[in-house]
Design a protein around this motif. Structure first.
Motif, short mmCIF file in Angstrom:
data_model
loop_
_atom_site.label_atom_id
_atom_site.label_comp_id
_atom_site.label_asym_id
_atom_site.label_seq_id
_atom_site.Cartn_x
_atom_site.Cartn_y
_atom_site.Cartn_z
N THR A 71 -35.68 56.73 16.52
CA THR A 71 -34.87 57.47 15.70
C THR A 71 -33.84 58.54 16.45
N ARG A 72 -32.72 58.80 15.68
CA ARG A 72 -31.91 59.98 16.04
C ARG A 72 -32.27 61.24 15.20
N VAL A 73 -33.19 61.35 14.57
CA VAL A 73 -33.54 62.69 13.93
C VAL A 73 -33.36 63.75 14.80
N PRO A 74 -32.73 64.87 14.29
CA PRO A 74 -32.45 65.98 15.18
C PRO A 74 -33.92 66.93 15.71
N ILE A 75 -33.79 67.06 16.70
CA ILE A 75 -34.95 67.69 17.42
C ILE A 75 -34.44 69.11 17.76
N LEU A 76 -35.25 70.10 17.20
CA LEU A 76 -34.95 71.51 17.69
C LEU A 76 -36.35 71.95 18.51
N VAL A 77 -36.23 72.25 19.85
CA VAL A 77 -37.28 72.38 20.89
C VAL A 77 -37.53 74.04 20.86
N LEU A 78 -38.92 74.28 20.78
CA LEU A 78 -39.35 75.55 20.98
C LEU A 78 -40.04 75.84 22.40
N SER A 79 -39.50 76.68 23.24
CA SER A 79 -39.81 76.62 24.59
C SER A 79 -40.20 77.94 24.98
N ALA A 80 -41.63 78.05 25.35
CA ALA A 80 -42.04 79.41 25.79
C ALA A 80 -41.53 79.41 27.32
N ARG A 81 -41.27 78.62 28.03
CA ARG A 81 -41.08 78.68 29.46
C ARG A 81 -39.71 79.33 29.78
N PRO A 121 -23.61 63.91 8.48
CA PRO A 121 -22.46 62.94 8.43
C PRO A 121 -22.58 61.69 9.11
N THR A 122 -23.36 61.70 10.33
CA THR A 122 -23.64 60.25 11.12
C THR A 122 -24.28 59.39 10.36
N THR A 123 -25.37 59.95 9.65
CA THR A 123 -25.94 59.03 8.74
C THR A 123 -25.28 58.44 7.54
N ALA A 124 -24.45 59.22 6.93
CA ALA A 124 -23.54 58.88 5.76
C ALA A 124 -22.68 57.70 6.41
N GLU A 125 -22.08 58.33 7.50
CA GLU A 125 -20.90 57.40 8.25
C GLU A 125 -21.61 55.96 8.53
N ALA A 126 -22.66 55.98 9.07
CA ALA A 126 -23.56 54.55 9.27
C ALA A 126 -23.74 53.64 8.08
N GLU A 127 -24.03 54.58 7.10
CA GLU A 127 -24.42 53.83 5.93
C GLU A 127 -23.05 53.10 5.41
N GLU A 128 -21.95 53.85 5.31
CA GLU A 128 -20.60 53.57 4.97
C GLU A 128 -20.14 52.67 5.57
N ALA A 129 -20.47 52.67 6.74
CA ALA A 129 -20.10 51.28 7.72
C ALA A 129 -20.64 49.94 7.66
N ARG A 130 -21.66 50.02 6.86
CA ARG A 130 -22.36 48.81 6.57
C ARG A 130 -22.15 48.28 5.41
N VAL A 131 -21.63 47.04 5.14
CA VAL A 131 -21.35 46.66 3.84
C VAL A 131 -22.00 45.17 3.62
N SER A 132 -22.64 45.04 2.60
CA SER A 132 -23.43 43.74 2.38
C SER A 132 -22.90 43.28 0.93
N THR A 133 -22.67 41.91 0.84
CA THR A 133 -22.19 41.17 -0.31
C THR A 133 -23.23 39.89 -0.36
#
Ligand code: CA
Length: 227
Positions: A71-81, A121-133
């Motif tokens: 997955t390309r889900v955004p990951i925000l890291v919490l770092s105590a170090r 936008p990345t998700t939307a663009e990826a969906e827009e780029a796929r066309v099925s008939t």
């Protein structure tokens, strides 16, 4: 609604994040170790992950690698170090951003919003780029076309023509516009090019090229793609 997966083993931080996120109408799932985090991510498909690097069962960087496998889900890291190596390693493994503990809630929320915004936008663009008939599927980003389960090879000019038509699905695209977009601004009257290339596209993608369902000729005007 935006779904957040909070991965953190310190109960006070989990509670503070839950209260603040829910107050802002986020949906929140929580995991207190890496294994639970990976399982929940697969089951719940969060829009963003807030991930503590110091987890009881595995290093947070391992969680990032596990997520990035699928997955390309955004990951925000919490770092105590305080070591910057740790942050570099997390970013290299595929984290999008990090906040150092102790963090201000406002800063964390702002970074979370920014990470979600960048991902959209990345998700939307990826969906827009796929066309099925009913006859074929095309992925413009991956340059992949499939008809009846088999890959269809298209030349760069055919791809370009297909892309212009697909991006204007349902609309008439004039001969002049197609020629200028695909062949260049000095073209505009070479309608024989279009006839040749449209015949190729139909032969490769239509089930019955003699009676096209998807690549329609508007006589004397141009062409139209219909799903
Ligand atoms: Ca921790």
């Amino acid at each position: 609604m935006t779904r957040v997966l909070v991965v953190e083993d310190e109960p006070q931080i989990v509670r503070a994040l839950e209260i603040n996120l829910k107050a802002r109408r986020y949906e929140v799932d929580t995991a207190s170790d890496g294994a639970t985090a990976l399982r929940l991510a697969a089951a719940r498909h969060p829009d963003v992950v807030v991930l503590d690097l110091g987890l009881p069962d595995m290093d947070g960087v391992e969680v990032i690698r596990g997520l990035r496998g699928w997955t390309r889900v955004p990951i925000l890291v919490l770092s105590a170090r305080h070591s910057s190596d740790e942050k570099v390693e997390a970013l290299d493994a595929g984290a999008d951003d990090y906040v150092t503990k102790p963090f201000g809630m406002d800063e964390l929320l702002a970074r979370l919003r920014a990470a979600v915004r960048r991902a959209e936008p990345t998700t939307a663009e990826a969906e827009e780029a796929r066309v099925s008939t009913a006859s074929f599927t095309v992925d413009l980003a991956a340059k992949k076309a499939v008809r009846e389960g088999r890959d269809v090879r298209l030349t760069p000019t055919e791809w370009h023509l297909l892309e212009v038509l697909l991006r204007n699905a349902g609309k008439l695209v004039s001969q002049k516009q197609l020629l200028q977009e695909v062949w260049g601004p000095t073209y505009g009257t070479e309608t024989n090019y279009l006839r040749v290339y449209m015949a190729q596209l139909r032969r490769k993608l239509e089930v019955d090229p003699a009676h096209p369902r998807h690549f329609i000729t508007e006589a004397g005007m141009g062409y139209r793609f219909e799903r």
